[in-house]
Design an enzyme around this catalytic site. Structure first.
Site, PDB file in Angstrom:
ATOM      1  N   THR B  32      61.210   0.810  75.013  1.00 24.73           N
ATOM      2  CA  THR B  32      60.707  -0.471  74.538  1.00 24.73           C
ATOM      3  C   THR B  32      61.684  -1.025  73.500  1.00 24.73           C
ATOM      4  O   THR B  32      62.170  -0.261  72.679  1.00 24.73           O
ATOM      5  CB  THR B  32      59.344  -0.273  73.862  1.00 24.73           C
ATOM      6  OG1 THR B  32      58.498   0.416  74.794  1.00 24.73           O
ATOM      7  CG2 THR B  32      58.711  -1.592  73.442  1.00 24.73           C
ATOM      8  N   GLU B  65      68.783   8.381  77.433  1.00 32.33           N
ATOM      9  CA  GLU B  65      69.836   7.396  77.204  1.00 32.33           C
ATOM     10  C   GLU B  65      71.184   8.094  77.070  1.00 32.33           C
ATOM     11  O   GLU B  65      72.216   7.533  77.418  1.00 32.33           O
ATOM     12  CB  GLU B  65      69.547   6.574  75.956  1.00 32.33           C
ATOM     13  CG  GLU B  65      68.390   5.618  76.107  1.00 32.33           C
ATOM     14  CD  GLU B  65      67.060   6.225  75.719  1.00 32.33           C
ATOM     15  OE1 GLU B  65      67.010   7.465  75.512  1.00 32.33           O
ATOM     16  OE2 GLU B  65      66.063   5.496  75.627  1.00 32.33           O
ATOM     17  N   ARG B 115      66.141  -3.370  68.194  1.00 32.89           N
ATOM     18  CA  ARG B 115      64.874  -2.837  67.694  1.00 32.89           C
ATOM     19  C   ARG B 115      65.112  -1.955  66.479  1.00 32.89           C
ATOM     20  O   ARG B 115      66.182  -1.371  66.321  1.00 32.89           O
ATOM     21  CB  ARG B 115      64.220  -2.042  68.837  1.00 32.89           C
ATOM     22  CG  ARG B 115      63.135  -1.104  68.398  1.00 32.89           C
ATOM     23  CD  ARG B 115      62.556  -0.312  69.568  1.00 32.89           C
ATOM     24  NE  ARG B 115      61.948   0.915  69.056  1.00 32.89           N
ATOM     25  CZ  ARG B 115      61.376   1.856  69.794  1.00 32.89           C
ATOM     26  NH1 ARG B 115      61.324   1.719  71.107  1.00 32.89           N
ATOM     27  NH2 ARG B 115      60.867   2.923  69.245  1.00 32.89           N
ATOM     28  N   ASN B1009      53.532   5.716  78.477  1.00 30.05           N
ATOM     29  CA  ASN B1009      53.543   4.851  77.300  1.00 30.05           C
ATOM     30  C   ASN B1009      54.389   3.605  77.500  1.00 30.05           C
ATOM     31  O   ASN B1009      54.069   2.548  76.997  1.00 30.05           O
ATOM     32  CB  ASN B1009      54.039   5.622  76.081  1.00 30.05           C
ATOM     33  CG  ASN B1009      53.803   4.861  74.799  1.00 30.05           C
ATOM     34  OD1 ASN B1009      52.686   4.429  74.539  1.00 30.05           O
ATOM     35  ND2 ASN B1009      54.853   4.678  74.018  1.00 30.05           N
TER      36      ASN B1009
END
Lengths: 346, 1193
Positions: B32, B65, B115, B1009
């Site tokens: 996210t 990642e 973020r 999630n």
């Protein structure tokens, strides 16, 4: 012996038709029915409601929980999943028409006008020789009047007749105040055949867990009485073909139905129980019975016991009731045992 | 210029659209707020969409990642045009490869939805912490400030990187831009092609590793050359800004949209300048325009290319009249003399002033704003300009918060707004489940498609997964909308849930004379008397035009079921005035037709009817002149809540967390336990009601309750004397205890209405069909009575843990859950396991929790569910990261082992003072059963008393570790994304360590999630994100992997299939002195099931043999018994009879029926084969398995 018959314009080599059952759910089953001698096959019913419900559930779960939480705005890839169509059913009709030489009759249970029309057209396009409308509807809403229920049948019939060019049969319930009048009016409204009668879902109570069990048992020979009565009553008085359905377990019931005036007799439970191969036994026995009694063709025998041909038409009315009481025999002597096999009404 | 196609999309889609078209390979991993970029790419690939070279890019999900960066590096090194999408921690995991990629002068663009980074707490929201953390990697940093810009800059970055050979990070603000929906002009493929130089693409390929022209890249270098070699790239960085500007200029030629590296806007003679990048630049620009119109001499430099920092270009953009400059950073560099952009600006000024190229040094200050999507508004911009006007403007300031500790924050007037009259702003308050957001997105599309209208939407979600509130912020107007901040004053307020009136100040942002639409169960004549006082007041004072509709009634009447979104959307179209009423309604119908035409005429007509009926049932309320209501908003938390909860937690709960000052917040991220108990969320209108006479007290309902809402206690009947009259109890169903009563208490205000309790209740009424010992009933009539009951129930003593049978479900219900009322989804399949662990071991439990659902419902503020018992003991919980959870929990073990040993050592050293007997008892204590632990606790308490009296150095030392003399239970909890993918290596390592850690994998078979992306746990044939065509590889069997070590306790459990086995396995795992691994089937919303059937699905999973229940207990091996126990009977249903109850499998039947059939066959074969292996293992003798070195007794 010429057993051939005409069922709503379909020329059949004999009157014994395999009706809706799990046997027609696969191409193998359909071929087996033909190989065993069925003169025509009514496919299992396509239920519009089921398809709609599945589509609604699909859409619901696709969206469920979405747009609630910032990290998971949805849970499934947004692939274009067009709603479920009755593809499987139509493909099967198509393949069955290709793979067999006998008429394949589609069967449809709709709930909306749109559904009846769309699916009827699609079944015609898939190559079905005729269509049977299975108006499987229980008016549990006690606010709905008898005339409203009846109108539903006419609306459906009209909608489908306008939409397709193949013959259309309508399968009825026996529960009309005036069943005969209902039959007459459906005949006038253009029904090519009447199938008498539908067997309803008859829920049972499970005593182990006190739940309602949805259940449909296989028919018993005793069930032929009601259709037998109405076929005998209607024979010769309406244009539509008459198909007898329910309770056929041996050639006895078939012969009775034919004598009462049925153009065809639908068989399912006994084929479920004894296998499709039992068709040949039924055909042979019917043939033998008629031959032994000197009939040359089915046409000679059909309807000889109908109300119209009866010397005593009153026997089909109230007096009949009295007679039944007088001639009542111990049912155990006929040793009719019914055995639950499972849900064959589809 | 080719014709421009206009679309309404969010920032992520706008970026992914371009990135997909100009790349060949894309290695991805969900995080996210970047996940949707990867999801789009995957979806387009599945749909066969092509890039500008008419081929379908390869989209590959990696295990982390770190893995994605490695794959990207590899693909780049072999010549493919390659990209990735990420954010935050994901970007940090890419850092090592980023240095390599840049050092090797490789052309690529990483698209980052910028973020926050996890520091004192994790945040999924937006700022520049992540991109600033990679600014030394050698990547160029190019920032976008809007949805359109993000779309455009994605292409400009790619154009530039191919020429510059410097890799780029293209970043845009997480959520604010990535999730803002706005109307943009879409680039055509021709326009994109025109920007991409084919020669440069071929040059990129030619640089790739190639055995036909071999070379070595990636050498190890020594002190002799590394330094010089590192300097070889300088020229490339020097050229890069010009290359980017060239690309921008070419882009302007092609599209008409022009950009500058540093773009100045404002007064020509500006004296006060702000320097800023990202979405906030738009806010500053709009405010500057507004201020300049009022004669202020202000301006702004919007930074697009941050690195390489083009000093000339920067100074070129600066008006000569400048006197003071504020440089705004959306990140924090603790301990530094300022943040990165500030540093670059200051050093540029200094450098140019020193060299004489700048004649005068402007006063320059730096400040921080907008961390973790903190709002940045025109009012703040105004506040900063005001500060710049001072003789000594504050340096290193913050804006948007109140820092009452170091007093860095600037004051500003929050009431200052610059909203244009032409813009209609609207706010909608909805429930997650009611379709409000979906309908609003649809509205934006409808209006955005109109030629002369623009629309913007931004959506604020709740931190809870069940019963969550959503607030939609929409703007409409005749000009493009550049307002990347929440709606401050609204001309339309829609409240879609009546009870919100009593929770939040719905009308705080209502502009005078605005329209207020309320979805209300009360009709137009009676509504006024049901409004709280503040609502009446605001309606009157602000002269609101107040309208009501009973949308649920209209929905029911028109066959829409409980879907009220179309109805409320219609109200908006009818009332808002964005379009005249008639055409507005026509537009809605047009949209309905478009959406539903493939679902049949009937559905379309039904929706049309809903629209028509809406208009018939929408009524304006005649507003009385006076406020009459005596209804006040109830206090957020009860007055007996702890001070912190009242002062801090309650503010966050009320949506007023922005007002909390620095001094009010914990310094180091430490928060009190058990705060969910203070938040009565009242999510469900239906709650279970207990029938004491029918109940057999089996404990099933409380066992499965995901929210710990069902509690059981037994007690002496004498305690009932003071019970309220409605308090329910039954004689305990055990012989020989005639005076013992049993009560099952429902905490109805905390219930989410999931129905799992009813579905597992085995007791049925013989008098009423379908009635069980627990049934769902409307909550309202039960409320008062049950609240009183709860109060009394809480006075009943908790049952003595030493007196409860831990080995049965029936017994376990009496153990207090120390995990309660979480924000998990209604019917969550994970939380019952978590709760059980808290019940069994909670008072000596430490939890390491991997990031994911369990860390969010477990640790997302404002309120958290981990709590403590009456003794003040309870689980100590922490979340480190996603990838390192096994290692993190392992560290807990190392401390426990070390400090326990130290405590023993110190206790022994104090033998003289403590006595030999006592010391021997305490250091050699057996602590297997609850009663043994109880005795040890008593010993430790006694020891503490003595130590306090001793008060020696040694005693002090022992006191600091003495608690470790009670055995700690260390649990490492996480989902399959962690255990199977990103944390797989660490998990494997700690399982191989031999140390006593307990691992609980809450296996939902997808990344739940982040919205259902595939993991290596995803089963074959299931559709998931990144496996839109159905996963083609079978699920990894980590049970067998762990069993292969021989000394790992392994269990596969499914509560719905066999709760007793679940309980047994968790207890055995904890008792086993080595590593334990439990794989727990966790049904999930992402399976596409009716959650109330979750436990049934668990049962079917086991019944089909897909999820065989098993336990591998190395302890058994010691006695030559077979350690492998298969707890499932042989499969009794086909795999498909389980699978096809779930949308994740059914989806493939729709999209690829033949493929689905094929996969289902394969899946069945796999089930069969797996079963055969397990069965064979279960029939081996013990000696055929490894011996276990851990077990010595």
């Amino acid at each position: 012996m010429d057993l051939s018959t005409d069922y709503m314009g379909l020329k059949l080599k004999h009157p014994i038709v395999a009706s809706s059952s799990p046997l027609s759910e696969t191409l193998e089953g359909i071929k087996l029915l033909e190989d065993s001698g069925a003169s025509a096959i009514v496919m299992f019913s396509l239920f519009e409601e089921q398809i709609r419900k599945e589509n609604e559930a699909f859409d619901f779960f696709l969206e469920f929980g979405s747009e609630s939480f910032a990290e998971s705005l949805n849970y499934f890839p947004h692939i274009d999943t067009s709603p479920k169509r009755p593809d499987h059913y139509l493909n099967l009709v198509r393949k069955a028409v290709e793979a067999t030489d006998i008429p394949i009759i589609g069967s449809l249970n709709g709930i909306t006008n749109e559904g009846w029309i769309d699916f009827a057209k699609q079944i015609q396009e898939a190559g079905a020789s005729a269509l049977e409308l299975n108006v499987y509807y229980i008016p549990t809403d006690i606010e709905v009047s008898a005339s409203a229920v009846e109108q539903r049948y006419f609306d459906i019939l009209k909608a489908v007749k306008d939409a397709v060019s193949i013959p259309v049969a309508i399968k009825l319930s026996p529960f009309f105040s005036s069943t005969g009048n209902m039959a007459k009016r459906l005949d006038e409204a253009g029904a090519d055949a009447l199938v008498l009668f539908n067997r309803f879902y008859q829920p049972d109570i499970n005593l182990d867990n006190l739940k309602i069990d949805p259940r449909a048992d296989l028919s018993t020979p005793a069930e032929i009485r009601v259709p037998l009565l109405w076929i005998a009553v209607l024979y010769g008085r309406i244009k539509a073909s008459l198909a007898a359905s329910r309770g056929v377990h041996s050639s006895t019931e078939i012969i009775k139905y034919l004598l009462a005036g049925a153009d065809v007799v639908m068989v399912a439970s006994t084929l479920m129980k004894n296998g499709p191969q039992y068709l040949s036994v039924l055909i042979n026995e019917t043939d033998n019975w008629l031959t032994a009694r000197g009939y040359h063709s089915l046409n000679e025998a059909r309807g000889v016991m109908s109300r119209q041909n009866s010397k005593d038409p009153g026997a089909f009315e109230r007096v009949n009731y009295i007679k039944v009481l007088e001639s009542f025999e111990n049912p155990f002597s006929s040793a009719i045992a019914s055995k639950r096999i499972g849900n064959h009404l589809r | 210029m080719t014709e421009n196609h206009v679309v309404t999309v969010d920032g992520n889609e706008a970026v992914a659209y371009v990135a997909y078209r100009i790349n060949e390979v894309c290695a991805i991993y969900p995080i996210t707020p970047s996940s949707t970029m990867a999801e789009w790419a995957d979806q387009w690939a599945t749909e066969g969409k092509t890039n500008i070279w008419d081929n379908i890019p390869l989209i590959v999900e990696m295990q982390s990642e770190g893995g994605a960066a490695g794959a990207v590096h590899g693909a780049l090194q072999t010549g493919a045009l390659t990209t990735t999408f990420t954010a935050s921690q994901g970007l940090l995991l890419m850092i090592p490869n980023m240095y390599k990629i840049a050092g090797e002068l490789t052309s690529t663009v990483f698209h980052v939805a910028a973020r926050s980074l996890a520091a004192q707490g994790l945040s999924i929201f937006g700022d520049h912490s992540d991109v600033m953390a990679v600014r030394d990697t050698g990547f160029a940093l190019l920032g976008s400030s809007s949805v359109q810009e993000a779309h455009d800059m994605a292409l400009i970055a790619q154009t530039a990187t191919l020429e510059a050979r410097v890799p780029f990070i293209h970043f845009f603000d997480g959520f604010r831009t990535s999730h803002e929906v706005n109307k943009i002009e879409l680039l055509t493929d021709d326009q994109i092609r025109a920007m991409i130089n084919s020669d440069l693409v071929r040059a990129h390929r030619a640089r790739g590793l190639n055995p036909d022209n071999p070379f070595i890249r990636g050498t190890a270098q020594n002190p002799d050359i590394y330094f010089q070699a590192r300097e070889t790239v300088n020229a490339f960085y020097m050229k890069t800004p010009a290359i980017v500007q060239k690309a921008m200029d070419k882009f302007a030629e092609i599209t008409g949209r022009s950009y500058r590296l540093f773009e100045y806007s404002g007064a020509d003679d500006a004296e006060k300048i702000m320097v800023i990048m990202g979405s906030a630049a738009e806010t500053v620009k709009q405010t500057v325009t507004h201020l300049v119109r009022q004669g202020e001499k202000v301006g702004v430099i919007h930074v697009r290319l941050f690195l390489p920092f083009a000093q000339d270009a920067f100074l070129g953009a600066l008006p000569l009249t400048v006197q003071s400059v504020a440089v705004l950073d959306r990140t924090k560099s603790p301990g530094a003399t300022g943040e990165p952009l500030f540093h670059d600006v200051v050093s540029t000024f200094s450098e140019y002033f020193t060299s004489g190229r700048l004649t005068k040094l402007p006063k320059t200050v730096g400040g921080r704003y907008g961390l973790s999507s903190k709002e940045f508004t025109p009012a703040m911009v105004k506040g900063i300009f005001d500060e710049l006007g001072k003789v000594s403007p504050k340096n290193h300031f913050t804006i948007g918060i109140v820092d009452d500790v170091t007093h860095n924050s600037l004051d500003y007037d929050p009431a200052y707004t610059i909203e244009s009259d032409k813009v209609i702003s609207a706010l909608f308050f909805g429930l997650g489940a009611d379709g409000t957001v979906g309908a609003n997105k649809n509205t934006i599309k409808i209006i955005g498609e109109l030629p002369n209208l623009y629309a913007q939407g931004y959506f604020v979600y709740d931190s809870k997964k069940s019963g969550s509130q959503t607030v939609s912020h929409l703007r409409f107007g005749p000009d493009p909308i550049h307002a990347p901040y929440l709606v401050q004053t609204a001309q339309f307020i829609g409240c879609h849930q009546f009870n919100f009136l009593f929770k939040t100040d719905i009308l705080a942002q209502a502009a005078p004379g605005s329209v207020f639409l309320l979805n209300s169960p009360f009709d137009v004549d009676e509504i006024w008397d049901h409004l709280p006082r503040y609502v009446q007041e605001k309606i009157i004072v602000k002269h609101l035009s107040f309208h009501v509709i009973d949308a649920s009634k209209v929905a029911l009447a028109t066959g829409m079921g409980n879907r009220v979104n179309t109805i409320l959307q219609t109200c908006f179209f009818a009332l808002s005035g964005v379009l005249p009423r008639e055409p507005a309604i026509a537009k809605i119908k047009e949209a309905i037709k478009k959406t539903y035409s493939n679902k049949g005429e009937g559905i379309v007509l039904k929706n049309f009817a809903a629209v028509d009926q809406t208009l018939a049932h929408l009524h304006q309320v005649k507003v009385p002149k006076y406020v009459t209501s005596t209804l006040e908003l109830p206090p957020i938390v009860p007055l007996d809540a702890p001070l912190f909860v009242q002062e801090v937690t309650a503010k966050m709960m009320a949506g007023a967390g922005d007002q909390l000052t620095v001094s009010q917040l914990p310094l180091d991220g430490t928060y009190p336990s058990g705060t969910t108990a203070w938040e009565k969320r009242n999510v469900s209108d239906y709650v279970p009601k207990w029938e004491p006479d029918l109940c057999i007290q089996c404990g099933n309902c409380s066992f499965v309750c995901p929210h710990s809402v069902i509690r059981a206690k037994f007690y002496n009947q004498s305690l009932l004397k003071s019970a309220p009259s409605g308090f329910k109890s039954a004689g305990i169903s055990a012989k020989g205890f005639p005076e013992t009563r049993y009560t099952l208490q429902i905490y109805l205000e905390d219930c989410t209405g999931c129905n799992l309790c009813v579905s597992v209740c085995p007791a049925i009424s013989l008098k009423e069909s379908g009635i069980r010992a627990i049934n769902m009933k409307p909550k309202a009539p039960l409320m008062e009575l049950e609240k009183e009951n709860i109060q009394f129930f809480e006075t009943l003593p908790f049952n003595d843990r030493a007196g409860v049978d831990f080995s049965s479900i029936r017994g376990a219900q009496f153990l207090q859950p120390l995990f309660e009322f979480s924000g998990a989804c209604a019917g969550c399949g994970e939380t019952p396991y978590v709760k059980l662990v808290s019940q069994l071991f909670g008072d000596r439990l430490i939890v390491a929790n991997a990031t994911g659902c369990s860390s969010i419902y477990g640790g997302n503020l404002p309120t958290t569910p981990w709590t403590k018992n009456q003794e003040g003991r309870g689980p100590a919980w922490s979340n480190s990261l996603f990838e390192d959870n096994a290692e993190f929990g392992f560290g807990f073990r190392l401390t426990a082992d070390k400090h326990q040993a130290l405590a023993i050592q110190l206790t022994r050293e104090l033998q003289r003072e403590l006595g030999v007997d006592f010391v021997n008892k305490i250091v050699n204590a057996t602590q297997k059963t609850e009663s043994q632990i109880r005795i040890q606790r008593e010993r430790v308490a006694e020891l503490k008393t003595v130590l306090l009296q001793l008060n020696t150095e040694l005693a002090q030392d022992l006191l600091s570790v003495v608690d470790h003399l009670v055995r700690r239970s260390i649990w490492i909890i996480g989902g399959d994304g962690w255990a199977y993918d990103i944390g797989s290596g660490g998990l494997d390592h700690i399982l191989a360590s031999g140390r006593d850690v307990n691992v609980l994998v809450l296996d939902t078979e997808v990344y739940s999630n982040t919205g259902g992306q595939m993991s290596k746990s995803t089963p074959l044939g299931a559709v998931a994100k990144f496996a839109a065509g159905g996963k083609s590889v079978a699920k990894k069997d980590i049970a067998l992997q762990a069993i292969s070590y021989g000394n790992v306790y392994v269990a596969r459990i499914a509560m719905g299939a066999n709760p007793q086995q679940t309980l047994l396995a968790i207890r055995e795992a904890e008792a086993y002195p080595g590593p334990s691994l439990i794989l727990a089937y966790s049904h999930c919303i992402a399976h596409g099931i009716n959650m109330q059937n979750g436990l049934k699905q668990q049962d079917l999973a086991a019944a089909s043999g897909y999820w065989p229940l098993l336990r591998y207990n190395p302890v058994l091996r010691q006695t030559d018994k077979n350690p492998f126990v298969l707890d499932s009977p042989r499969p009794r249903i086909a795999f498909k009879d389980y699978a096809y109850n779930e949308l994740r499998y059914k989806m493939l039947q729709r999209t690829n029926p033949d493929g689905a059939e094929h996969m289902m066959k394969l899946a069945q074969q796999i089930v069969n084969q797996k079963w055969a292996i397990y069965e064979q293992m279960a029939t081996r003798s013990g000696s055929q398995f490894h011996p276990d070195a851990n077990v010595t007794d």
